[in-house]
Motif scaffolding. Structure first.
Motif, PDB file in Angstrom:
ATOM      1  N   ASP A 118       0.695   8.706  -4.854  1.00 39.74           N
ATOM      2  CA  ASP A 118       0.407   7.284  -5.103  1.00 39.74           C
ATOM      3  C   ASP A 118      -1.003   7.045  -5.653  1.00 39.74           C
ATOM      4  N   ASP A 171       4.198   3.738  -7.183  1.00 39.18           N
ATOM      5  CA  ASP A 171       3.065   2.966  -6.645  1.00 39.18           C
ATOM      6  C   ASP A 171       1.799   3.198  -7.471  1.00 39.18           C
ATOM      7  N   HIS A 220      10.125   8.398  -4.469  1.00 39.71           N
ATOM      8  CA  HIS A 220       8.890   7.761  -3.986  1.00 39.71           C
ATOM      9  C   HIS A 220       8.725   7.906  -2.471  1.00 39.71           C
ATOM     10  N   ASN A 236       7.852   1.234  -4.299  1.00 36.89           N
ATOM     11  CA  ASN A 236       8.156  -0.075  -3.723  1.00 36.89           C
ATOM     12  C   ASN A 236       7.232  -1.161  -4.270  1.00 36.89           C
ATOM     13  N   HIS A 237       6.006  -0.813  -4.661  1.00 32.91           N
ATOM     14  CA  HIS A 237       5.114  -1.846  -5.195  1.00 32.91           C
ATOM     15  C   HIS A 237       5.574  -2.356  -6.561  1.00 32.91           C
TER      16      HIS A 237
HETATM   17 MN    MN Z   1       4.889   3.051  -1.443  1.00 28.21          MN
END
Ligand code: MN
Length: 245
Positions: A22, A51, A143, A82-83
């Motif tokens: 990340d 991310d 991820h 997820n971002h």
């Molecule tokens: Mn994440």
């Protein structure tokens, strides 16, 4: 809108393969890793585990850098985090005032937006095309992880973005066909990451919490704050200190 759910990539004939955890807006740290530390060439494959945005100082700069590498024909493959997913979902769900608040104030990524609170077109295109997982000859890249409590773990996309607990949920060896899983998302201390690599663990975490360089309520910041790159062929780990914050 058709989303490419996953991507299959063959091992390059020449060139190295690296996976990087990340980045979270730490553009200069990524740039240092790519250009000075790894000295990535156009023969190499670089896999980024999602991310790219939020938390750190320069979400837009990070995307600009990744997009420019791809435009120059560097073989950079990017997963969805997820971002990125949250940004797309918020964009669809919120009115523009709330959306701007979410992106600028909460996630400190205002530079992703136009003056009228839209995601800048180049970034929107980039986000929409991010796959949930990547299949290599010998690895799965994802991820957050796969939900192995489900037989059909390859269709549980939300888990791929948000799952925590690669410490506790063992992969189904048969189901992954001997492939090793590389993931980011959940912060692991450097010694744990090294331990997993040395143990040839079936699941290897690569997020050392690059953005956590200062005292933190939950994490020991003396063991975080590095961007990690894993060489898929030599099992070497390269960790560099954050240079953005
Ligand atoms: Mn994440």
């Amino acid at each position: 809108m058709s989303v490419q759910l996953y991507q299959t990539i063959k091992t390059p004939i020449s060139g190295r393969r690296f996976a990087v955890g990340d980045v979270h807006g730490c553009c200069q740290t990524l740039k240092k890793m790519v250009e000075e530390t790894l000295q990535i060439t156009k023969d190499d494959h670089l896999y980024l585990l999602g991310d790219y945005i939020d938390k750190g100082p320069d979400s837009a700069g990070t995307l600009d850098y990744i997009i420019s590498l791809q435009a120059q024909n560097y073989q950079v493959y990017c997963l969805r985090g997820n971002h990125e997913e949250n940004l797309l979902q918020a964009w669809q769900a919120y009115d523009s005032r709330t959306f701007r608040l979410f992106v600028s104030r909460i996630n400190k990524s205002g530079n992703l937006l136009t003056d009228d609170a839209q995601i800048k077109p180049a970034y929107l295109h980039f986000f929409k095309n991010l796959p949930y997982y990547i299949v290599l000859d010998d690895y799965y890249l994802v991820h957050a992880g796969f939900d192995f409590s489900k037989d059909d773990f390859l269709v549980h996309y939300d888990a791929m973005l948000r799952l925590r607990g690669s410490r506790v949920i063992p992969p189904n060896k048969e189901a992954v066909q001997g492939k090793t899983i590389l993931h980011g998302h959940e912060v692991f201390y450097l010694d744990e990451i090294v331990q997993r690599i040395n143990a040839r663990s079936q699941t290897i975490p690569l997020d050392n919490g690059c953005v956590y360089t200062k005292p933190h309520k939950r994490l020991d910041y003396t063991k975080t704050g590095h961007l990690c790159a894993f060489n898929l062929d030599t099992y070497g780990l390269t960790a560099i200190k954050n240079v953005d914050i």
